[in-house]
Design an enzyme around this catalytic site. Structure first.
Site, PDB file in Angstrom:
ATOM      1  N   GLY A 169       0.733  -1.241  -0.046  1.00 21.76           N
ATOM      2  CA  GLY A 169       0.001  -0.073  -0.146  1.00 21.76           C
ATOM      3  C   GLY A 169       0.762   1.478   0.267  1.00 21.76           C
ATOM      4  O   GLY A 169       2.202   1.326   0.137  1.00 21.76           O
TER       5      GLY A 169
ATOM      6  N   LYS B 211       4.331  12.183  -3.042  1.00 18.68           N
ATOM      7  CA  LYS B 211       5.112  11.168  -2.581  1.00 18.68           C
ATOM      8  C   LYS B 211       6.327  11.523  -1.644  1.00 18.68           C
ATOM      9  O   LYS B 211       6.812  12.599  -1.873  1.00 18.68           O
ATOM     10  CB  LYS B 211       5.896  10.350  -3.799  1.00 18.68           C
ATOM     11  CG  LYS B 211       6.906   9.341  -3.371  1.00 18.68           C
ATOM     12  CD  LYS B 211       7.226   8.525  -4.653  1.00 18.68           C
ATOM     13  CE  LYS B 211       8.194   7.481  -4.307  1.00 18.68           C
ATOM     14  NZ  LYS B 211       8.699   7.040  -5.515  1.00 18.68           N
TER      15      LYS B 211
ATOM     16  N   ASP C  80       4.573  -5.035  -7.311  1.00 19.06           N
ATOM     17  CA  ASP C  80       4.044  -3.677  -6.851  1.00 19.06           C
ATOM     18  C   ASP C  80       4.343  -2.522  -7.427  1.00 19.06           C
ATOM     19  O   ASP C  80       4.079  -1.376  -7.373  1.00 19.06           O
ATOM     20  CB  ASP C  80       4.107  -3.578  -5.506  1.00 19.06           C
ATOM     21  CG  ASP C  80       5.590  -3.638  -4.806  1.00 19.06           C
ATOM     22  OD1 ASP C  80       6.127  -4.623  -4.989  1.00 19.06           O
ATOM     23  OD2 ASP C  80       5.764  -2.579  -4.177  1.00 19.06           O
TER      24      ASP C  80
ATOM     25  N   GLY D 119       7.267   7.441   6.427  1.00 14.76           N
ATOM     26  CA  GLY D 119       6.392   7.987   5.290  1.00 14.76           C
ATOM     27  C   GLY D 119       6.919   9.310   4.679  1.00 14.76           C
ATOM     28  O   GLY D 119       6.316  10.127   3.838  1.00 14.76           O
TER      29      GLY D 119
ATOM     30  N   ARG E 156       3.950   6.064   2.025  1.00 10.55           N
ATOM     31  CA  ARG E 156       4.502   7.415   2.156  1.00 10.55           C
ATOM     32  C   ARG E 156       3.985   8.277   0.873  1.00 10.55           C
ATOM     33  O   ARG E 156       4.687   9.157   0.364  1.00 10.55           O
ATOM     34  CB  ARG E 156       5.965   7.437   2.028  1.00 10.55           C
ATOM     35  CG  ARG E 156       6.645   6.749   0.897  1.00 10.55           C
ATOM     36  CD  ARG E 156       7.929   7.071   0.640  1.00 10.55           C
ATOM     37  NE  ARG E 156       8.681   6.138  -0.191  1.00 10.55           N
ATOM     38  CZ  ARG E 156       9.977   6.274  -0.274  1.00 10.55           C
ATOM     39  NH1 ARG E 156      10.445   7.322  -0.046  1.00 10.55           N
ATOM     40  NH2 ARG E 156      10.553   5.557  -1.258  1.00 10.55           N
TER      41      ARG E 156
HETATM   42  P1  AMP Z   1       9.220   0.837  -2.957  1.00 12.21           P
HETATM   43  O1  AMP Z   1      10.143   0.264  -2.760  1.00 12.21           O
HETATM   44  O2  AMP Z   1       9.620   2.357  -2.866  1.00 12.21           O
HETATM   45  O3  AMP Z   1       8.432   0.742  -4.257  1.00 12.21           O
HETATM   46  O4  AMP Z   1       8.143   0.731  -1.620  1.00 12.21           O
HETATM   47  C1  AMP Z   1       7.541  -0.603  -1.215  1.00 12.21           C
HETATM   48  C2  AMP Z   1       6.701  -0.284  -0.181  1.00 12.21           C
HETATM   49  O5  AMP Z   1       7.620   0.445   0.996  1.00 12.21           O
HETATM   50  C3  AMP Z   1       5.476   0.559  -0.467  1.00 12.21           C
HETATM   51  O6  AMP Z   1       4.479   0.077   0.152  1.00 12.21           O
HETATM   52  C4  AMP Z   1       5.960   2.038  -0.027  1.00 12.21           C
HETATM   53  O7  AMP Z   1       4.778   2.732   0.263  1.00 12.21           O
HETATM   54  C5  AMP Z   1       6.679   1.458   1.301  1.00 12.21           C
HETATM   55  N1  AMP Z   1       7.574   2.599   1.691  1.00 12.21           N
HETATM   56  C6  AMP Z   1       8.894   2.734   1.084  1.00 12.21           C
HETATM   57  N2  AMP Z   1       9.458   3.886   1.846  1.00 12.21           N
HETATM   58  C7  AMP Z   1       8.647   4.268   2.799  1.00 12.21           C
HETATM   59  C8  AMP Z   1       8.838   5.149   3.957  1.00 12.21           C
HETATM   60  N3  AMP Z   1       9.828   5.881   4.003  1.00 12.21           N
HETATM   61  N4  AMP Z   1       7.821   5.237   4.832  1.00 12.21           N
HETATM   62  C9  AMP Z   1       6.829   4.445   4.787  1.00 12.21           C
HETATM   63  N5  AMP Z   1       6.628   3.505   3.850  1.00 12.21           N
HETATM   64  C10 AMP Z   1       7.549   3.332   2.921  1.00 12.21           C
HETATM   65 MG    MG Z   2       6.455   1.263  -5.165  1.00 13.22          MG
END
Ligand code: AMP
Ligand code: MG
Length: 472
Positions: A86, A109, A244, A122, A89
């Site tokens: 989900g 973002k 994802d 986040g 952030r």
């Molecule tokens: P990503 O690798 O950026 O595609 O993120 C994978 C998952 O981790 C997604 O659900 C993002 O929303 C979550 N995510 C990544 N960085 C953060 C963060 N700093 N705070 C909260 N959720 C994060």
């Molecule tokens: Mg992602």
């Protein structure tokens, strides 16, 4: 407030199971870094003062008509299923229909925690925000389907990674943020009603001609089969092709540890967390097929006749490698000047690539130099090029307009990893000139009159970025 965004929020009209209503978290001192006026005009957003733009695109002011929400999805990360990811952030502010009649998501973002944040804060820091801004705009300028960058804002607040870093928010625009993982979450939970609803919504939004779930599968397979060879044609390595991060629209999304090849190495991996090389440059086609197999598996859950659906989905996914290969051949054929490369031309292209790999030839600069006659200088042993050149020249005699074709498909510059590192370091010292210089340069990637010639130069050995890190 005079900023006007003509929102029409279709995702927010879907049932609650698809998302959580979530406002962005306010920040202490927003300041505008960049705003994409051209894109804003396409989105029918009226320009405003920098202070008001900073306030809106940091999340401090929720504009009229927005319906902020965090989307639910799941996904396979490095091959392992994670039942709930989900927007951890990000928040979707809402959608607008642009001047071309296309529906677009506007998403912040780095806008603070959501119910999907798990252990995360986040937030995003300045570096990855500038990187995504530049790389997504460069990809767009090179004609590669991608999310876009509308705004970048500094929050005035610290973000804690391996060190204390300035926080920032990126506003990203996508034709939607629906991912393979959006389907997976409902399929794995056995929420067939929601799966059907998502399927119908996605067909209506992206592929109105698609006939049912298998029609959708066919359309998405086609879009992804076209996308991956486009990445490869400019030496792009996504780095985290988790399900994802795989869009239904066929747009590139989530520029985390992405990078461009300097020298051509088919097995190149930049991402420090990709220890098995799952997402290596040359492995991207196989992973795209794997991701589509996961998509098929999710879609099948809603079908009446499971056996028939499995048979049909298998056929569709098994046809994908040939589609990728055909697009790859067309892309790389164009790069060496061929209008309609056929399988007989495959050895010629592969021979060039093998020689480039063996002689540390710079990917971008070698292809760019083909039609200017200086490509041999890119090889540690230039005679390795000369031998190929003879066969190629003979083949080219059957082509018209080869030079123009090469000039319009081989970029003069890509946002090189070492230059991105350089502009991030400069931005950390409050110097945004390198960022704007590169942003300016990548707008015209095929132009011979490069405004910033230094950006076309391959890194010196001590400048090469060996790895990218996920501390985004
Ligand atoms: P990503 O690798 O950026 O595609 O993120 C994978 C998952 O981790 C997604 O659900 C993002 O929303 C979550 N995510 C990544 N960085 C953060 C963060 N700093 N705070 C909260 N959720 C994060
Ligand atoms: Mg992602």
């Amino acid at each position: 407030m005079t900023l006007h965004i003509p929102f029409d929020n279709s995702y927010a009209r879907l049932p609650d199971a698809f998302y959580t209503a979530q406002n962005p978290t306010q920040v202490s001192e927003p300041s505008l870094i960049a705003f994409n006026d051209v894109l804003a005009t396409e989105l029918r957003i009226s320009r405003d003062s920098d202070a008001d733009l900073a306030s809106t695109f940091s999340g401090n002011t929720v504009p009229d008509g927005a319906a902020p929400l965090a989307q639910l999805y799941a996904g396979h990360q490095f091959g392992n299923y994670n039942p709930q990811l989900g927007d951890g952030r990000a928040v979707l502010l809402g959608e607008v229909v642009n001047t071309q009649g296309q529906r677009c998501d506007i998403q912040l973002k780095g806008s603070g925690p959501t119910p999907y944040s798990r252990m995360g804060d986040g937030r995003a820091w300045l570096g990855p925000v500038l990187r995504e801004y530049i790389v997504s705009e460069a990809m767009h300028a090179m004609g590669i389907p991608t999310t876009r960058a509308l705004a970048a804002v500094k929050t005035g607040e610290p973000v804690y990674r391996e060190s204390v870093l300035p926080g920032a928010v990126l506003t990203r625009v996508a034709s939607s943020h629906i991912r393979v993982g959006t389907f997976q979450v409902f399929a794995h939970r056995g929420q067939t009603k929601e799966l059907k609803e998502l399927t119908e919504y996605t067909i209506a939004r992206h592929y109105p001609d698609a006939d049912g779930p298998m029609g959708l599968l066919r359309a998405v397979v086609a879009a992804q089969a076209k996308l991956i060879p486009k990445w490869m044609s400019v030496g792009f390595i996504h780095g985290v092709m988790n399900t994802d991060n795989c869009t239904i629209s066929g747009e590139t999304i989530d520029y985390g540890p992405c990078a461009f090849l300097d020298t051509y190495q088919p097995d190149k991996v930049f991402s420090s967390i990709d220890q098995m090389g799952r997402y290596a440059f040359g492995n991207q086609p196989r992973i795209a097929v794997w991701n589509m197999a996961q998509f098929a598996t999710a879609l099948i859950q809603q079908m009446h006749d499971q056996d028939a659906a499995i048979a049909e989905a298998t056929k569709i996914v098994h046809a994908m490698p040939d589609q990728i290969e055909a697009h790859w051949l067309a892309e790389f054929g164009h790069k060496i000047g061929l209008q309609n490369a056929s399988v007989e031309d495959l050895p010629l292209i592969e021979d060039l690539l093998a020689r480039m790999a063996a002689h540390q030839a710079d990917f971008t600069n070698t292809f760019r130099a083909l039609h200017t006659g200086t490509a041999r200088d890119q090889f540690t042993d230039p005679t390795a090029f000369d031998a190929w050149d003879k066969t190629w020249t003979a083949r080219l005699s059957a082509e018209n307009d080869a030079d123009a074709r090469m000039a319009s498909t081989n970029p003069v510059l890509i946002p090189r990893n070492h230059q991105i590192e350089h502009l991030i370091q400069a931005a950390l010292a409050d110097d945004l000139k390198p960022f704007f210089d590169m942003l300016d340069a990548v707008q015209n990637p095929f132009s011979r009159d490069v405004a910033h010639h230094n950006l076309t130069v391959a890194p010196l050995s001590n400048e090469v970025v060996p790895a990218t890190f996920c501390g985004t």
